[in-house]
Design a protein around this motif. Structure first.
Motif, mmCIF file in Angstrom:
data_model
loop_
_atom_site.group_PDB
_atom_site.id
_atom_site.type_symbol
_atom_site.label_atom_id
_atom_site.label_comp_id
_atom_site.label_asym_id
_atom_site.label_seq_id
_atom_site.Cartn_x
_atom_site.Cartn_y
_atom_site.Cartn_z
ATOM 1 N N GLY A 83 0.741 -1.249 0.000
ATOM 2 C CA GLY A 83 0.000 0.000 0.000
ATOM 3 C C GLY A 83 0.771 1.298 0.000
ATOM 4 O O GLY A 83 0.169 2.358 0.176
ATOM 5 N N ASP A 136 -3.077 13.068 -1.431
ATOM 6 C CA ASP A 136 -4.133 12.409 -0.659
ATOM 7 C C ASP A 136 -4.883 11.379 -1.492
ATOM 8 O O ASP A 136 -5.192 10.284 -1.020
ATOM 9 N N GLY A 137 -5.207 11.732 -2.725
ATOM 10 C CA GLY A 137 -5.897 10.802 -3.612
ATOM 11 C C GLY A 137 -5.064 9.571 -3.904
ATOM 12 O O GLY A 137 -5.574 8.450 -3.949
ATOM 13 N N ASP A 191 -2.671 8.315 -1.967
ATOM 14 C CA ASP A 191 -2.620 7.496 -0.752
ATOM 15 C C ASP A 191 -3.904 6.695 -0.567
ATOM 16 O O ASP A 191 -3.869 5.524 -0.208
ATOM 17 N N HIS A 192 -5.042 7.331 -0.800
ATOM 18 C CA HIS A 192 -6.328 6.653 -0.645
ATOM 19 C C HIS A 192 -6.469 5.515 -1.657
ATOM 20 O O HIS A 192 -6.852 4.391 -1.305
ATOM 21 N N LEU A 193 -6.136 5.801 -2.921
ATOM 22 C CA LEU A 193 -6.221 4.770 -3.952
ATOM 23 C C LEU A 193 -5.247 3.634 -3.669
ATOM 24 O O LEU A 193 -5.568 2.461 -3.878
ATOM 25 N N ALA A 252 -4.250 2.567 -0.740
ATOM 26 C CA ALA A 252 -4.824 1.750 0.334
ATOM 27 C C ALA A 252 -5.924 0.840 -0.210
ATOM 28 O O ALA A 252 -5.980 -0.353 0.124
ATOM 29 N N LEU A 253 -6.793 1.391 -1.049
ATOM 30 C CA LEU A 253 -7.859 0.581 -1.647
ATOM 31 C C LEU A 253 -7.289 -0.530 -2.523
ATOM 32 O O LEU A 253 -7.706 -1.691 -2.423
#
Length: 156
Positions: free
Chosen positions: A37, A48-49, A51-53, A55-56
């Motif tokens: 991740g 931020d986007g 990092d979020h993607l 993690a997903l």
């Protein structure tokens, strides 16, 4: 532009990630991440986007590996595809310890996008590999082993 999220500098993967995005119409974002991740490089996402993607994508990849182990005779994950109302999310193996995640609009041709991802990975797989993280980090002390429930008192 692809940037290394750790250094903030453009990397030699700029051409790779942006090239994929430009070859396949309606592709919004391309992300190279470690299988656990961590963002390695991104195109079309802010920090931020990305990092979020990451993690997903890491979670999806992990679930697919588990399914492969349990139900697929331990085979390697090739690709995970998530269809949403307005978007497509593809996650594929991209080398040792690495994944490639691509987010596209629903209008994107899923077959073309999947093919382009596979060809990209096949042609540059050695350059996409990410070595496993080492721990503990030099500034951290290892935690003493206290068992699974260090504060458990019998009878509580």
């Amino acid at each position: 532009m692809a940037t290394d999220m750790h250094t903030g500098q453009a990397t030699d993967l700029t051409w790779l990630l942006s090239g994929l995005a430009h070859r396949v119409p309606h592709t919004r974002s391309v992300l190279l991440l470690s299988s656990d991740g961590l963002v390695r490089s991104a195109h079309g996402l802010d920090v931020d986007g990305a990092d979020h993607l990451a993690a997903l994508a890491s979670g999806l990849y992990s679930l697919a590996r588990s399914a492969g182990t349990r139900f697929g005779s331990g085979g390697e994950v090739r690709q995970v595809v998530v269809e949403l109302d307005t978007s497509l999310l593809f996650v594929s193996t991209a080398g040792s310890g690495a994944c490639l995640a691509v987010l596209a609009a629903r209008q994107a041709d899923a077959a073309v996008l999947g093919y382009e991802m596979a060809m990209l990975v096949k042609s540059v797989r050695p350059y996409l590999s990410i070595p496993p993280r080492q721990g503990p980090f030099p500034h951290e002390e290892p935690l003493p082993h206290e068992g699974p429930f260090p504060h458990h008192e019998p009878g509580l």
